[in-house]
Design a protein around this motif. Structure first.
Motif, PDB file in Angstrom:
ATOM      1  N   PRO A 273      51.681  35.110  42.980  1.00 18.14           N
ATOM      2  CA  PRO A 273      52.115  35.172  44.375  1.00 18.14           C
ATOM      3  C   PRO A 273      52.403  36.622  44.758  1.00 18.14           C
ATOM      4  N   CYS A 274      51.706  37.101  45.759  1.00 21.54           N
ATOM      5  CA  CYS A 274      51.823  38.511  46.133  1.00 21.54           C
ATOM      6  C   CYS A 274      52.127  38.703  47.611  1.00 21.54           C
ATOM      7  N   GLY A 275      52.785  37.767  48.227  1.00 25.06           N
ATOM      8  CA  GLY A 275      53.158  37.941  49.624  1.00 25.06           C
ATOM      9  C   GLY A 275      51.952  38.171  50.512  1.00 25.06           C
ATOM     10  N   GLU A 276      51.954  39.283  51.232  1.00 23.89           N
ATOM     11  CA  GLU A 276      50.874  39.606  52.172  1.00 23.89           C
ATOM     12  C   GLU A 276      49.679  40.281  51.505  1.00 23.89           C
ATOM     13  N   ALA A 277      49.806  40.666  50.251  1.00 23.81           N
ATOM     14  CA  ALA A 277      48.713  41.344  49.552  1.00 23.81           C
ATOM     15  C   ALA A 277      47.545  40.378  49.345  1.00 23.81           C
ATOM     16  N   THR A 278      46.348  40.923  49.264  1.00 20.73           N
ATOM     17  CA  THR A 278      45.160  40.138  48.959  1.00 20.73           C
ATOM     18  C   THR A 278      45.098  39.947  47.451  1.00 20.73           C
ATOM     19  N   VAL A 279      44.817  38.724  47.015  1.00 22.82           N
ATOM     20  CA  VAL A 279      44.616  38.450  45.595  1.00 22.82           C
ATOM     21  C   VAL A 279      43.142  38.144  45.409  1.00 22.82           C
ATOM     22  N   LEU A 280      42.487  38.929  44.574  1.00 22.50           N
ATOM     23  CA  LEU A 280      41.066  38.758  44.291  1.00 22.50           C
ATOM     24  C   LEU A 280      40.932  38.227  42.870  1.00 22.50           C
ATOM     25  N   HIS A 281      40.336  37.050  42.729  1.00 17.21           N
ATOM     26  CA  HIS A 281      40.169  36.445  41.408  1.00 17.21           C
ATOM     27  C   HIS A 281      38.855  36.904  40.800  1.00 17.21           C
ATOM     28  N   ALA A 282      38.959  37.659  39.714  1.00 18.56           N
ATOM     29  CA  ALA A 282      37.770  38.115  38.994  1.00 18.56           C
ATOM     30  C   ALA A 282      37.124  36.910  38.317  1.00 18.56           C
TER      31      ALA A 282
ATOM     32  N   ARG B 202      36.091  41.101  29.775  1.00 17.09           N
ATOM     33  CA  ARG B 202      36.981  41.774  30.732  1.00 17.09           C
ATOM     34  C   ARG B 202      36.596  43.239  30.885  1.00 17.09           C
ATOM     35  N   ILE B 203      36.374  43.920  29.787  1.00 13.24           N
ATOM     36  CA  ILE B 203      36.023  45.341  29.853  1.00 13.24           C
ATOM     37  C   ILE B 203      34.669  45.528  30.539  1.00 13.24           C
ATOM     38  N   ALA B 204      33.707  44.672  30.224  1.00 13.37           N
ATOM     39  CA  ALA B 204      32.398  44.771  30.888  1.00 13.37           C
ATOM     40  C   ALA B 204      32.560  44.573  32.389  1.00 13.37           C
ATOM     41  N   TRP B 205      33.364  43.587  32.789  1.00 17.33           N
ATOM     42  CA  TRP B 205      33.572  43.338  34.216  1.00 17.33           C
ATOM     43  C   TRP B 205      34.266  44.536  34.859  1.00 17.33           C
ATOM     44  N   GLU B 206      35.278  45.082  34.178  1.00 17.40           N
ATOM     45  CA  GLU B 206      35.994  46.256  34.721  1.00 17.40           C
ATOM     46  C   GLU B 206      35.045  47.438  34.913  1.00 17.40           C
ATOM     47  N   GLN B 207      34.129  47.621  33.980  1.00 12.86           N
ATOM     48  CA  GLN B 207      33.226  48.769  34.053  1.00 12.86           C
ATOM     49  C   GLN B 207      32.119  48.589  35.088  1.00 12.86           C
ATOM     50  N   LEU B 208      31.597  47.362  35.206  1.00 12.73           N
ATOM     51  CA  LEU B 208      30.421  47.140  36.037  1.00 12.73           C
ATOM     52  C   LEU B 208      30.721  46.549  37.414  1.00 12.73           C
ATOM     53  N   GLN B 209      31.685  45.653  37.493  1.00 19.45           N
ATOM     54  CA  GLN B 209      31.910  44.936  38.742  1.00 19.45           C
ATOM     55  C   GLN B 209      33.166  45.373  39.501  1.00 19.45           C
TER      56      GLN B 209
ATOM     57  N   GLU C 188      49.722  44.030  53.044  1.00 15.74           N
ATOM     58  CA  GLU C 188      48.288  43.827  53.249  1.00 15.74           C
ATOM     59  C   GLU C 188      47.436  45.038  52.884  1.00 15.74           C
ATOM     60  N   ASP C 189      48.049  46.156  52.536  1.00 13.23           N
ATOM     61  CA  ASP C 189      47.297  47.334  52.103  1.00 13.23           C
ATOM     62  C   ASP C 189      46.989  47.312  50.604  1.00 13.23           C
ATOM     63  N   LEU C 190      47.304  46.194  49.946  1.00 12.64           N
ATOM     64  CA  LEU C 190      47.090  46.072  48.504  1.00 12.64           C
ATOM     65  C   LEU C 190      46.166  44.896  48.210  1.00 12.64           C
ATOM     66  N   THR C 191      45.240  45.117  47.267  1.00 13.85           N
ATOM     67  CA  THR C 191      44.444  44.036  46.687  1.00 13.85           C
ATOM     68  C   THR C 191      44.764  44.007  45.203  1.00 13.85           C
ATOM     69  N   VAL C 192      45.215  42.861  44.706  1.00 13.43           N
ATOM     70  CA  VAL C 192      45.516  42.689  43.286  1.00 13.43           C
ATOM     71  C   VAL C 192      44.381  41.873  42.673  1.00 13.43           C
ATOM     72  N   VAL C 193      43.750  42.419  41.643  1.00  7.83           N
ATOM     73  CA  VAL C 193      42.632  41.746  40.975  1.00  7.83           C
ATOM     74  C   VAL C 193      43.172  41.087  39.710  1.00  7.83           C
ATOM     75  N   VAL C 194      43.022  39.756  39.621  1.00  9.43           N
ATOM     76  CA  VAL C 194      43.546  38.980  38.500  1.00  9.43           C
ATOM     77  C   VAL C 194      42.438  38.126  37.895  1.00  9.43           C
ATOM     78  N   PRO C 195      42.626  37.618  36.653  1.00  6.54           N
ATOM     79  CA  PRO C 195      41.643  36.694  36.083  1.00  6.54           C
ATOM     80  C   PRO C 195      41.550  35.421  36.930  1.00  6.54           C
ATOM     81  N   ARG C 196      40.421  34.736  36.864  1.00  2.00           N
ATOM     82  CA  ARG C 196      40.175  33.598  37.754  1.00  2.00           C
ATOM     83  C   ARG C 196      41.207  32.486  37.646  1.00  2.00           C
TER      84      ARG C 196
END
Length: 94
Positions: free
Chosen positions: A47-56, A66-73, A34-42
């Motif tokens: 599957p990341c077990g207890e980790a948070t998965v954040l859909h960009a 993708r690069i614009a999102w990485e830089q700004l968001q 749970e100390d990890l957030t994995v950011v992936v495309p929408r």
């Protein structure tokens, strides 16, 4: 310590970079839970077990979007997840 891991490059077909990014995301999820957030495309389902998965809100197919999102968001998303560290292993880092 909370870690955010940028895995927005995970779009088929995979090259060696995507294989390494996905393998690292899975390994970090096992170790950090749970100390990890994995950011992936929408559209990606990682599957990341207890980790948070954040859909960009990007498909990952457009490199420019993708690069614009990485830089700004991505920095804002990492802060919203209370990340102490942002790891961006593939090409571009904010």
């Amino acid at each position: 310590m909370r870690i955010a891991y940028d895995a927005t490059t995970l779009v088929p077909p995979y090259s060696g970079v995507q294989v390494a990014v996905e393998g690292a995301a899975r390994a970090l999820a096992r170790e950090l839970g749970e100390d990890l957030t994995v950011v992936v495309p929408r559209s990606y389902r990682l599957p990341c077990g207890e980790a948070t998965v954040l859909h960009a809100p990007i498909s990952g197919r457009s490199r420019v979007a993708r690069i614009a999102w990485e830089q700004l968001q991505l920095p804002r998303a990492a802060r919203a997840q209370h990340a102490d560290l942002l790891h961006a292993p593939a090409y571009v880092m904010p």
